[in-house]
Write a protein that holds these residues in place. Structure first.
Motif, PDB file in Angstrom:
ATOM      1  N   ASN A   1      19.447  19.571  59.610  1.00  0.00           N
ATOM      2  CA  ASN A   1      18.088  19.268  59.216  1.00  0.00           C
ATOM      3  C   ASN A   1      17.929  19.570  57.727  1.00  0.00           C
ATOM      4  O   ASN A   1      17.967  20.716  57.323  1.00  0.00           O
ATOM      5  N   ARG A   2      17.757  18.527  56.915  1.00  0.00           N
ATOM      6  CA  ARG A   2      17.644  18.693  55.470  1.00  0.00           C
ATOM      7  C   ARG A   2      16.364  18.045  54.966  1.00  0.00           C
ATOM      8  O   ARG A   2      15.919  17.038  55.504  1.00  0.00           O
ATOM      9  N   SER A   3      15.788  18.627  53.935  1.00  0.00           N
ATOM     10  CA  SER A   3      14.630  18.022  53.287  1.00  0.00           C
ATOM     11  C   SER A   3      14.607  18.444  51.828  1.00  0.00           C
ATOM     12  O   SER A   3      15.175  19.459  51.452  1.00  0.00           O
ATOM     13  N   ILE A   4      13.960  17.629  51.000  1.00  0.00           N
ATOM     14  CA  ILE A   4      13.768  17.964  49.590  1.00  0.00           C
ATOM     15  C   ILE A   4      12.379  17.479  49.189  1.00  0.00           C
ATOM     16  O   ILE A   4      11.953  16.401  49.610  1.00  0.00           O
ATOM     17  N   CYS A   5      11.671  18.301  48.432  1.00  0.00           N
ATOM     18  CA  CYS A   5      10.315  17.983  47.986  1.00  0.00           C
ATOM     19  C   CYS A   5      10.141  18.416  46.543  1.00  0.00           C
ATOM     20  O   CYS A   5      10.721  19.406  46.111  1.00  0.00           O
ATOM     21  N   ASN A   6       9.304  17.674  45.827  1.00  0.00           N
ATOM     22  CA  ASN A   6       9.010  18.124  44.472  1.00  0.00           C
ATOM     23  C   ASN A   6       8.088  19.332  44.534  1.00  0.00           C
ATOM     24  O   ASN A   6       7.239  19.436  45.397  1.00  0.00           O
ATOM     25  N   SER A   7       8.328  20.260  43.636  1.00  0.00           N
ATOM     26  CA  SER A   7       7.456  21.430  43.511  1.00  0.00           C
ATOM     27  C   SER A   7       6.507  21.271  42.337  1.00  0.00           C
ATOM     28  O   SER A   7       5.429  21.844  42.331  1.00  0.00           O
ATOM     29  N   THR A   8       6.940  20.510  41.331  1.00  0.00           N
ATOM     30  CA  THR A   8       6.121  20.288  40.143  1.00  0.00           C
ATOM     31  C   THR A   8       6.144  18.808  39.792  1.00  0.00           C
ATOM     32  O   THR A   8       7.048  18.082  40.188  1.00  0.00           O
ATOM     33  N   ASN A   9       5.153  18.395  39.047  1.00  0.00           N
ATOM     34  CA  ASN A   9       5.220  17.075  38.441  1.00  0.00           C
ATOM     35  C   ASN A   9       6.228  17.134  37.306  1.00  0.00           C
ATOM     36  O   ASN A   9       6.414  18.193  36.691  1.00  0.00           O
ATOM     37  N   GLY A  27      17.795  25.359  57.799  1.00  0.00           N
ATOM     38  CA  GLY A  27      16.911  26.508  57.892  1.00  0.00           C
ATOM     39  C   GLY A  27      16.913  27.427  56.687  1.00  0.00           C
ATOM     40  O   GLY A  27      16.232  28.439  56.677  1.00  0.00           O
ATOM     41  N   ILE A  28      17.692  27.084  55.646  1.00  0.00           N
ATOM     42  CA  ILE A  28      17.766  27.932  54.448  1.00  0.00           C
ATOM     43  C   ILE A  28      16.984  27.267  53.318  1.00  0.00           C
ATOM     44  O   ILE A  28      17.259  26.131  52.935  1.00  0.00           O
TER      45      ILE A  28
END
Length: 109
Positions: A1-9, A27-28
């Motif tokens: 299970n992998r995901s990536i999201c922006n934290s900043t513009n 989970g990490i």
């Protein structure tokens, strides 16, 4: 299970955009930064889990900072990063722009 999201513009610095992100893999949780070419819009460099951000451990997750904003203060040559400890504390960190960009540029895509 992998995901990536922006934290900043993305913020423009010289010929690149700097953007911070967070991800979760098996989970990490991790956070990192990438440089995006200002002209081609391609990611050229990225640093995963390489920024040392001190924290006081008062948040819900004792070892996780949530990077939520960044600004380039050109007159001071500083990149200011804003973060929170799971909505318990807010903090910011100032990085010398040249040192930060040099560190990220060590990790070419």
């Amino acid at each position: 299970n992998r995901s990536i999201c922006n934290s900043t513009n993305p913020i423009k610095i010289d010929d690149s955009y700097l953007m911070f992100f967070h991800s979760k893999d098996s989970g990490i949780y991790s956070h990192g930064a990438c440089l995006i070419d200002a002209y081609t819009k391609e990611v050229t460099h990225y640093l995963r889990n390489g920024l040392s951000l001190p924290f006081n451990g008062h948040g819900f997750q004792k070892t996780i900072l949530y990077v939520s904003g960044a600004v380039y203060l050109a007159g001071e040559n500083i990149v200011r990063i804003y973060a929170g400890e799971c909505d318990t504390n807010s903090v910011y960190f100032d990085f010398d722009k040249d040192v930060l960009i040099s560190e990220i540029k060590k990790y070419k895509v």
